[in-house]
Write an enzyme that holds these catalytic residues in place. Structure first.
Site, mmCIF file in Angstrom:
data_model
loop_
_atom_site.group_PDB
_atom_site.id
_atom_site.type_symbol
_atom_site.label_atom_id
_atom_site.label_comp_id
_atom_site.label_asym_id
_atom_site.label_seq_id
_atom_site.Cartn_x
_atom_site.Cartn_y
_atom_site.Cartn_z
ATOM 1 N N HIS A 158 -15.633 -44.894 40.468
ATOM 2 C CA HIS A 158 -15.887 -45.096 39.040
ATOM 3 C C HIS A 158 -17.298 -45.591 38.758
ATOM 4 C CE1 HIS A 158 -11.715 -44.593 37.459
ATOM 5 N NE2 HIS A 158 -11.460 -44.713 38.747
ATOM 6 N N ASP A 366 -24.890 -47.467 34.924
ATOM 7 C CA ASP A 366 -23.452 -47.424 34.660
ATOM 8 C C ASP A 366 -22.884 -46.126 35.207
ATOM 9 O OD1 ASP A 366 -21.032 -48.341 33.546
ATOM 10 O OD2 ASP A 366 -22.025 -48.983 31.712
HETATM 11 C C1 GDG Z 1 -16.052 -48.970 35.086
HETATM 12 C C2 GDG Z 1 -17.468 -48.398 35.272
HETATM 13 C C3 GDG Z 1 -16.789 -46.362 33.997
HETATM 14 C C4 GDG Z 1 -14.429 -53.886 26.474
HETATM 15 N N1 GDG Z 1 -14.376 -54.993 25.720
HETATM 16 C C5 GDG Z 1 -13.142 -55.033 25.166
HETATM 17 C C6 GDG Z 1 -12.446 -53.895 25.589
HETATM 18 N N2 GDG Z 1 -13.241 -53.219 26.393
HETATM 19 C C7 GDG Z 1 -12.895 -51.928 27.017
HETATM 20 C C8 GDG Z 1 -13.697 -50.804 26.392
HETATM 21 C C9 GDG Z 1 -13.669 -49.749 27.502
HETATM 22 C C10 GDG Z 1 -13.599 -50.602 28.760
HETATM 23 O O1 GDG Z 1 -13.236 -51.935 28.385
HETATM 24 C C11 GDG Z 1 -14.945 -50.714 29.457
HETATM 25 O O2 GDG Z 1 -15.202 -49.514 30.101
HETATM 26 P P1 GDG Z 1 -16.671 -49.085 30.538
HETATM 27 O O3 GDG Z 1 -16.601 -47.693 30.997
HETATM 28 O O4 GDG Z 1 -17.586 -49.261 29.383
HETATM 29 O O5 GDG Z 1 -17.141 -50.113 31.669
HETATM 30 P P2 GDG Z 1 -16.520 -50.818 33.014
HETATM 31 O O6 GDG Z 1 -15.514 -51.840 32.669
HETATM 32 O O7 GDG Z 1 -17.714 -51.344 33.753
HETATM 33 O O8 GDG Z 1 -15.815 -49.639 33.836
HETATM 34 C C12 GDG Z 1 -17.825 -47.491 34.118
HETATM 35 C C13 GDG Z 1 -15.373 -46.934 33.967
HETATM 36 O O9 GDG Z 1 -15.144 -47.809 35.081
HETATM 37 C C14 GDG Z 1 -14.324 -45.803 34.017
HETATM 38 O O10 GDG Z 1 -14.519 -44.962 35.095
HETATM 39 O O11 GDG Z 1 -17.024 -45.662 32.786
HETATM 40 O O12 GDG Z 1 -19.113 -46.923 34.322
HETATM 41 O O13 GDG Z 1 -18.421 -49.470 35.398
HETATM 42 O O14 GDG Z 1 -12.530 -48.957 27.408
HETATM 43 O O15 GDG Z 1 -13.084 -50.420 25.213
HETATM 44 N N3 GDG Z 1 -11.179 -53.613 25.185
HETATM 45 C C15 GDG Z 1 -10.585 -54.508 24.346
HETATM 46 N N4 GDG Z 1 -11.224 -55.631 23.910
HETATM 47 C C16 GDG Z 1 -12.492 -55.938 24.280
HETATM 48 O O16 GDG Z 1 -13.047 -56.960 23.880
HETATM 49 N N5 GDG Z 1 -9.345 -54.265 23.910
#
Ligand code: GDG
Length: 457
Positions: A158, A366
């Site tokens: 990921h 990322d």
């Molecule tokens: C890893 C990789 C890759 C965030 N704050 C809140 C909240 N979130 C949710 C977002 C989103 C998720 O968390 C974060 O996903 P990301 O993709 O932006 O980042 P990582 O956590 O680092 O994820 C990344 C991912 O895996 C999938 O393969 O895209 O590159 O690092 O869904 O919405 N959700 C809620 N409250 C919050 O305050 N409910």
């Protein structure tokens, strides 16, 4: 169709009577598991103290078995906080300066992977297809092969895969590369990550590209591919539309009092570029004095990994920085940055995305970044906001309608923000449509299907 076995560090066991929708990844994998029947195995998140964990806790829901194991305190410290989060995470995000390699942690990482394999193997049937997720579990296939398993095993990373010069700073890089060769399919987020992986094989002379996405290394032949993870686009768009009337979202709208909202949402992590982003916002206000009092930048940043010292320090740094900017630029009736250091509910998040005239997503590195995709999906098609996106997020390979920025270039990011907030409606709609069409086609179900089809046609 063969049964599916998913293995990931943490397992999103659905809560009984839970109403909050889960993230897209959990929904897509659960749908695949429901269709084929299967098992989702991983760490429960609990510690068994100094005692060897008891046998797997199995929770049956429909035709999915959630199989959870505790880990000892030492395992959690060495495998999870240690090697996974203090070595692999920084190195894969190009932060050599933050990697703290230790032999004890490395040994703990391999030991826990062997432990996972021993707990999982008795549950596996000969024609099960196994899909392992993320950097915590790279050596799992090698351990399962060691126990005689011949099943198709796929791996999806990921996070980014770094170039050879970065990866090779990690003393056990050879073991990690060898671990990947035991899978039948190794999936990365983007073509750049796949290229970096191929470059690592070439540079060490430990593998060959055979063409057609096939590699040979350590006496094995396997496939590699780029599979950009998506979101549940249509469902999220509908969810955001409905969330616009949520009472908390209404309150937020009233509280910004006609000002433009800029929104950022990130786990508190050094890879997300938060300090550079706040600098860019400050620069934007200083160079666009007409915007004083006319914009609000809302940054939602739930805490994560507070046990790792860098994260604890960052929590203070970012809060202090936001406070300093507010002190310097704010006025009695205007707080420029609203910084929220905890998680907000998913319906509220979706509604806030939709309120945002600009989505500021500027990680320094990322794997993909789902926030960028959620922000786009949440927009009102009649009046969409503009995505300002780091060129170093995997999502930038797909979201061509975004304003791409280099997050290290503070002035460039500030200029993009100014452009986003003054962009004419027609251009906003065009840019949004290009991105939304792409997100609808390549949603998370498509990602799941493409990977599984390539793993076991
Ligand atoms: C890893 C990789 C890759 C965030 N704050 C809140 C909240 N979130 C949710 C977002 C989103 C998720 O968390 C974060 O996903 P990301 O993709 O932006 O980042 P990582 O956590 O680092 O994820 C990344 C991912 O895996 C999938 O393969 O895209 O590159 O690092 O869904 O919405 N959700 C809620 N409250 C919050 O305050 N409910």
């Amino acid at each position: 169709m063969s049964r599916l076995v998913v293995v990931s560090n943490r397992v999103p066991v659905p809560e009984k009577g839970g109403i909050a929708p889960a993230g897209g990844l959990a929904v897509a994998l659960k749908a695949a598991l429901e269709e084929r029947g299967g098992i989702w195995m991983g760490w429960s998140g609990n510690s068994s103290g100094a005692q060897e964990p008891e046998k797997l806790k199995e929770i049956q829901q429909g035709n999915i078995t959630y199989a959870l194991t505790d880990l000892t305190d030492t395992d959690v410290e060495e495998y999870y906080h240690g090697f996974a989060n203090r070595v692999l995470w920084p190195i894969c995000h190009y932060r050599l300066d933050l990697a703290e390699y230790g032999r004890k942690e490395m040994a703990g990482y391999f030991r826990v992977n062997r432990f996972f394999a021993h707990r999982l193997a008795p549950l596996i049937k000969p024609d099960d297809v196994i899909w392992v997720h993320d950097y915590h579990l790279i050596p799992l296939a090698a351990e399962l092969r060691q126990m005689g398993l011949k099943n198709k095993i796929g791996f999806f990373l990921h996070i980014p895969w770094p170039p050879a010069d970065v990866l090779f700073t990690m003393p056990v890089h050879e073991e990690i590369m060898r671990g990947l060769s035991h899978y039948d399919l190794v999936g990365f987020q983007t073509d750049h990550d796949l290229e970096n992986f191929a470059g690592c094989l070439r540079r060490e002379g430990i593998g060959d590209e055979l063409g057609d996405g096939r590699f040979s290394s350590h006496g094995r032949t396997f496939k590699g591919g780029a599979y950009s993870i998506g979101i549940e686009t249509a469902a999220f768009a509908e969810f955001a539309r409905k969330s616009a009337t949520h009472s908390m979202v209404r309150k937020a709208r009233e509280s910004i009092e006609g000002r433009s909202l800029i929104i950022g949402v990130d786990r508190l992590d050094y890879s997300k570029g938060l300090t550079q982003r706040i600098d860019a916002f400050e620069h934007f206000i200083l160079t666009n004095p007409a915007q004083q009092g006319r914009v609000t930048y809302l940054q939602i940043t739930p805490k994560s990994r507070s046990e790792v010292p860098e994260y604890e320090a960052m929590q203070r740094t970012v809060a202090e920085q936001a406070g300093r900017v507010n002190g310097a630029l704010g006025s009695v009736d205007w707080v420029p940055i609203r910084y929220i250091n905890r998680s907000v509910g998913r319906p509220i998040l979706a509604g806030l995305y939709r309120l945002g005239k600009a989505g500021l997503v500027t990680p320094l590195r990322d794997g993909m970044n789902l926030v960028a995709k959620e922000y786009v999906a949440a927009q009102d098609p009649e009046d969409p906001g503009v995505l300002v996106l780091s060129r170093f997020a995997g999502a930038a390979r797909q979201l061509k309608g975004a304003l791409l920025v280099n997050p290290y270039d503070i002035e460039g990011t500030a200029n993009a923000l100014a452009r986003a907030l003054s962009m004419p409606l027609e251009e906003r709609q065009e840019r949004w449509k290009v991105m939304m069409d792409q997100l609808l086609e390549f949603d998370v179900s498509r990602w799941c299907r493409d990977f599984l089809t390539d793993l076991a046609p």
